[in-house]
Design a protein around this motif. Structure first.
Motif, mmCIF file in Angstrom:
data_model
loop_
_atom_site.group_PDB
_atom_site.id
_atom_site.type_symbol
_atom_site.label_atom_id
_atom_site.label_comp_id
_atom_site.label_asym_id
_atom_site.label_seq_id
_atom_site.Cartn_x
_atom_site.Cartn_y
_atom_site.Cartn_z
ATOM 1 N N GLY A 70 -0.790 6.616 -1.483
ATOM 2 C CA GLY A 70 -1.615 5.105 -1.179
ATOM 3 C C GLY A 70 -1.837 4.349 -2.252
ATOM 4 O O GLY A 70 -2.544 3.136 -2.412
ATOM 5 N N GLY A 90 0.910 -1.296 0.052
ATOM 6 C CA GLY A 90 0.021 0.080 -0.269
ATOM 7 C C GLY A 90 0.723 1.312 -0.169
ATOM 8 O O GLY A 90 1.936 1.320 -0.836
ATOM 9 N N SER A 91 0.656 2.174 1.025
ATOM 10 C CA SER A 91 1.332 3.145 1.043
ATOM 11 C C SER A 91 2.652 2.965 1.517
ATOM 12 O O SER A 91 2.813 2.277 2.729
ATOM 13 C CB SER A 91 0.671 4.496 1.785
ATOM 14 N N ASP A 131 0.172 -1.036 4.683
ATOM 15 C CA ASP A 131 0.938 0.310 4.464
ATOM 16 C C ASP A 131 2.463 0.042 5.099
ATOM 17 O O ASP A 131 2.354 -0.539 6.450
ATOM 18 C CB ASP A 131 0.245 1.496 5.144
#
Length: 321
Positions: A276, A200-201, A233
């Motif tokens: 993101g 993800g991010s 993330d």
């Protein structure tokens, strides 16, 4: 002699009148024949058919409204004015009332139809889409109608809202989130993808208490339940890359990568992770030793990840200016 003259004058006047009246009647009859038409019977006819017939006769059609009718099918004529058989001039309007069909209809069967197609059928029958519920199933394709209320064959009123149960596809597979802290970014990405998850991010944060270039934090955390395909993330312990002063002034950010040496071409995939979202910005086969340059959009924190033959080999973090 005078009587004879008067007689001849009278005959002349009579003949003149007869000739004038005959000419007038003939001209009137011709004009009437040319400029008037007989209105056809439109009742019960399809509105498209009526439009074609009236256009051919030189008449205009004017829709005065629509009404429900149990006797006249939908989009057929209930009423017309003037009535059938009336003579009117060309160019005049024929006013019609169109049937909206029966006020109550049998509920059509929507099961097994794609959601978009079900929407169309509902609207065509003057019904409305009500609440849409979703459920996972392994037997019905995603976005397919599994059931509806009222069910098939029940009498429903026009305008009634129809509730739909729609498939969300296969039941998602869950797993336990592995612990990524202390791994390098490449190791973490391989672990994430091996578990059926997605990066993800990815952001950078300088830390002095742990090893550089390793994972500081992750979200979801270690041990949490996650669904396959979820995005993870990550925060990496590293300083954010800063471009040379000349590039910073111009607003340009550049990333470069040289393909490893060898004999065979390598599949290079460069992903940009920003806000993101992960985007492929390069995806092709390159020769060993070839140098690649990539522009990184300015203004936001970003992370560039290079995959060589499916294996992450280089990462670079960029700070927002």
């Amino acid at each position: 002699m005078i009587k004879g003259f008067i007689k001849w004058v009278g005959l002349f006047v009579a003949l003149t009148l007869i000739t004038g009246v005959s000419a007038y009647l003939t001209l009137t009859l011709l004009i009437k024949t040319e400029d008037t038409v007989v209105v056809p019977d439109l009742s019960g006819r399809n509105v498209v058919y009526c439009l074609e017939i009236l256009t051919d006769l030189g008449l205009d059609i004017k829709v005065g409204g629509s009404e429900y009718s149990d006797a006249v099918p939908k989009n057929h004529i209930i009423y017309q004015s003037p009535e059938a058989g009336a003579e009117i001039k060309k160019g005049r309007d024929v006013r019609i009332i169109i049937s909206k069909g029966a006020r109550q209809i049998y509920m059509p069967d929507l099961r097994g139809l794609p959601l978009d197609q079900a929407h169309i059928i509902i609207e065509e029958n003057d019904l409305a889409v009500g609440r849409i519920s979703r459920s996972h199933t392994n037997d019905v394709a995603t976005d397919t109608v599994m059931a509806h209320a009222p069910p098939k064959g029940v009498m429903v009123r026009r305008g009634e809202r129809i509730g739909l149960l729609v498939s969300s596809g296969r039941q998602p597979v869950a797993c336990v989130m592995p612990d990524l802290t202390g791994m390098t970014l490449s190791e973490a990405i391989l672990t994430i993808e091996g578990a059926g998850l997605k990066p993800g991010s990815i952001s950078a944060e300088p830390r002095n208490d742990i090893i550089r270039n390793t994972i500081v934090r992750q979200s979801p955390g270690s041990g949490e339940r996650v669904v396959k395909g979820s995005r993870i993330d990550l925060v990496v312990n590293r300083a954010k890359h800063m471009e040379p002063r000349s590039f910073r002034k111009s607003g340009v950010r550049l990333f470069f990568y040289r393909v490893e040496n060898g004999f065979l071409n390598r599949h290079i995939n460069i992903k940009l992770n920003m806000a993101g979202c992960s985007t492929d910005i390069y995806n092709a086969y390159k020769k060993p030793g070839e140098l690649l340059w990539v522009l990184v959009p300015p203004g936001r924190d970003a992370m560039v990840i290079v995959y060589e033959n499916g294996r992450p080999v280089k990462t670079e973090a960029y700070s927002a200016w």
